[in-house]
Design a protein around this motif. Structure first.
Motif: not given
Length: 760
Positions: A527-533, A754-758, A538-546, A745-752
């Motif tokens: 899962y990816l949680q966005p890191q933003v300004t 969904q992250f790419e679609d968003t 969007l600048l990047g994301a943190e990889a989290l596991v489910r 506030y921006f996004s919870k961790p989401i599947p890859v």
């Protein structure tokens, strides 16, 4: 005169015939040789007498030849007997055959002398009332006969002398009388030959020799000697042998019995009194023999015996008494008890060992079905440090003190033992368990051993026994599971087992059991949680596991990460997630999005189970991504407590183009010291701790965050604030200078996908 002499000869032959009859009953080589000796002795005696008183010269020649020939053969068989009896010279067949050949040649010459008179002649010796023949005019051939005969005698005497020299005095009585008699016969024979007396004066000694040889060889050696030998054996044997008469009075006791009962041959009555008690306890009147085991105290010492009782009967089968054979098993009993103790007890503390504790616990539970019971286990925290810091002797002192304190908390109905290195267990009635008493005992030990280097802390787990048939080892496991819930808690020392603990443990074991299959089937997903300004760019994301479990559904990291860290599986999961992140970056970069990065977490345990640097750089080279797009998050705790060269490795990563982040900055106790000792690129501040802060202290907490952000600017570091949840937090953090955010506030961790679609 001749008739009288013949009567004497016959009288001499009678004892020899009796000896022959007795000897023939015994089947042995020695007895056979004796019989042959005696037969030729009879021939020698008769022929000598008939030669002297024959009254006919020719007949006298014949008897004289027979006398000397039979004497040769007798000596040969005497030599054979001496070899068999003394066992000094082994019988040599060529020598024996040679002796017979010489004897036969001598006999032929002697019998030819009847015609030719070339060996000796016979003359008449006149006496007042009678005449006798005797040998005269001896030739050199006659002296050959003497040399041969005395040669045989020499061999016979030598065999007896050598035997007598070699053996103890105890056995010399078997051989010495025979040697003396042979010497007497030899001397008398020699004197008779010199004096030329017609009658062989050694002949009466033949009778004595026959009787003596039969007695010493066939009777005394097998009867009397055996009796004396048995007497010595009985007296010297380790068993105590005591004999009683028909009045139950002790009449004999060997040395061992006298020593045990502290008695002497002159005062055996004391033994009778001591033994009567044993005899009365058993039905000896109706039994010819009995065996039993018993013990008695003699001079304040306990003896253990295997006792054999046996009645004695004479040849008429009449009862004459009985004897006791006491096999002293005292040392064996003591050794057995010691071995039994060592097999069931811990040698250091004297408590039951693990196996015997389990056995005694099962017994006491079965014997007291109406009582409620607790099983209590204890464990000393970091006990290995005691041995390492203070030595094994101090560690043993701690264990012995704990054993004594545990025993002091238990009544007579409890069972306690040492079930491991520093582990102790107790099975105690529930009503007797006083928690405060155990707490006091733990504090007592702490006060006794605490110092500047080490603080002794004992954890206690309590399990209430609900199933008495449950294996005791499982009961101990449950009590120890309760101990594990205390973790690193120093405020609590006692924990109670509950079904929740059991279910959690089972669930953990199931997770571990499913891990290999889950990894192989790629049930773990990124899962990816966005890191933003602050504006949401969007600048990047943190990889989290489910974990997409086929039966349990989606499992979050909080339910399995800690389990995998404890069991050492985390490094395999982390590597799996790293590869997923690198694969995804490779896809993005092929699509022209090399401006995005993914942050991956590195666990403390990863440094112990693999070469982190080699693993990550190998993935980057394999998928050909830009190193700076794979950011590495390492917790502050991992850096400060690690011992696997983490600081050096971080420097190698940065030189290779990677960016390194300190995750959860501020959650440890040495954050600023960390910044002093290492170079990193990014600090991640977790806003989660603000939720646990009291409202009146919220402003102070924000001031601390402001100070940290200002410090990072001074050090040239970037700041990411994670856990942001409100617009107000974003505004305040932006004013402080924070430029990158991560949170709900921006996004919870989401599947890859969904992250790419968003965002892409």
């Amino acid at each position: 005169m001749d008739k009288l002499y013949m009567i004497l000869l016959c009288l001499m032959i009678v004892p020899i015939l009796i000896c022959i009859k007795y000897s023939r009953k015994i089947k042995s080589d020695v007895a056979s040789s004796i019989v042959k000796c005696l037969i030729f002795a009879i021939v020698t005696i008769l022929s000598n007498g008939l030669s002297a008183f024959s009254g006919n010269e020719t007949f006298s020649y014949i008897m004289e030849a027979l006398y000397r020939f039979s004497f040769d053969l007798m000596l040969i068989y005497v030599l054979q007997y001496s070899q068999q009896y003394t066992r000094v010279f082994h019988e040599v067949s060529p020598f024996k055959k040679g002796c017979f050949i010489i004897a036969y040649l001598d006999g032929i010459l002697l019998f030819l002398n009847i015609i030719f008179h070339n060996v000796f002649t016979i003359e008449t010796v006149r006496f007042p009332n009678f005449d006798m023949y005797h040998v005269a005019d001896k030739s050199i051939i006659f002296y050959f006969h003497y040399v041969f005969a005395y040669g045989l005698v020499f061999c016979i005497i030598a065999s007896f002398i050598i035997k007598i020299i070699q053996i103890p005095d105890f056995y010399r009585k078997k051989y010495l009388p025979i040697l003396v008699l042979i010497c007497v016969i030899t001397v008398s024979k020699f004197i008779c030959g010199i004096s030329e007396f017609p009658i062989d004066v050694s002949l009466p000694f033949f009778v004595c020799a026959a009787i003596l040889i039969c007695y010493l060889t066939l009777y005394r050696s097998s009867r009397e000697l055996v009796d004396k030998t048995l007497s010595i054996v009985v007296n010297e044997m380790n068993n105590a042998v005591i004999c009683f008469d028909i009045n139950n009075e002790c009449v004999y006791a060997n040395e061992r019995a006298l020593k045990i009962f502290n008695s002497s041959l002159d005062s055996l009555s004391g033994i009778s009194e001591d033994v009567q008690g044993w005899i009365k306890e058993h039905d000896t009147n109706n039994s010819a023999s009995l065996e039993w085991s018993g013990q008695t105290i003699i001079d304040n010492k306990t003896y253990y015996f295997d006792i054999e009782y046996r009645k004695l009967f004479d040849k008429k089968n009449e009862y004459i008494g009985f004897f006791l054979n006491l096999i002293d098993n005292t040392e064996k009993h003591i050794a057995f008890e010691k071995e039994k103790y060592l097999a069931t007890h811990d040698t250091l503390t004297g408590l039951y060992n693990k196996n015997y504790f389990a056995q005694k616990t099962s017994e006491i539970l079965n014997e007291n079905p109406d009582k409620e019971w607790l099983l209590i286990c204890s464990n000393i925290k970091d006990f290995k440090l005691v041995n390492d810091l203070f030595g094994l002797e101090k560690g043993n002192e701690v264990l012995k003190m704990e054993a004594d304190l545990l025993k002091a908390q238990c009544g007579e109905g409890s069972v306690y033992g040492r079930t491991g290195g520093d582990k102790f267990s107790i099975c105690i009635p529930k009503e007797e368990f006083k928690e405060q008493d155990f707490m006091d005992a733990i504090q007592t030990m702490g006060h006794a051993f605490n110092n500047d280097l080490y603080h002794l802390h004992i954890y206690v787990g309590v399990y209430e026994i609900t199933d008495r048939n449950e294996d005791v080892s499982i009961m101990c496991d449950k009590a120890n599971l309760a101990i594990k819930t205390l973790g690193e808690n120093y405020d609590k020392s006692i924990a109670y087992y509950s079904d929740t603990i059991f279910h959690d443990t089972v669930a953990e074991k199931q997770l571990v059991g499913d891990f290999d299959k889950a990894l192989a089937e790629k049930q773990f997903c990124m899962y990816l949680q966005p890191q933003v300004t602050s504006e949401g760019k969007l600048l990047g994301a943190e990889a989290l596991v489910r974990w997409q479990h086929p039966k349990r559904g989606l499992i979050f990291p909080g339910d399995f990460i800690e389990v995998f860290e404890k069991t050492g599986l985390i490094y395999r999961l982390d590597r799996f997630v790293w590869e997923l992140a690198v694969q995804k970056l490779a896809q993005w970069q092929k699509a022209g999005r090399d401006d995005l990065y993914i942050s991956v977490n590195i666990s403390t345990k990863d440094f112990y189970y693999m070469d982190v640097y080699e693993t990550i750089t190998s993935l980057v080279e394999t998928y050909k991504i830009i190193p700076s797009t794979l950011k590495l998050e390492i917790t502050e705790t991992a850096i400060m407590t690690g011992t696997a060269g983490e600081l050096e490795m971080i420097e190698r990563f940065r030189k290779s183009g990677f960016q390194v982040e300190i995750d959860d900055f501020g959650s440890g106790y040495s954050s600023f010291n960390t910044l002093k000792d290492m170079d990193v690129d990014v600090l991640k501040i977790d806003m989660g701790f603000l939720r646990t802060t009291r409202p009146e202290r919220l402003e102070r907490s924000m001031s601390i965050i402001n100070t940290i952000i200002s410090l990072t600017k001074t050090l040239g570091l970037s700041v990411i604030t994670e856990g942001v949840e409100t617009k107000e937090q974003i505004d305040k953090l932006t004013q402080m200078g924070c430029g990158i955010y991560q949170g709900y506030y921006f996004s919870k961790p989401i599947p890859v996908g969904q992250f790419e679609d968003t965002y892409l």
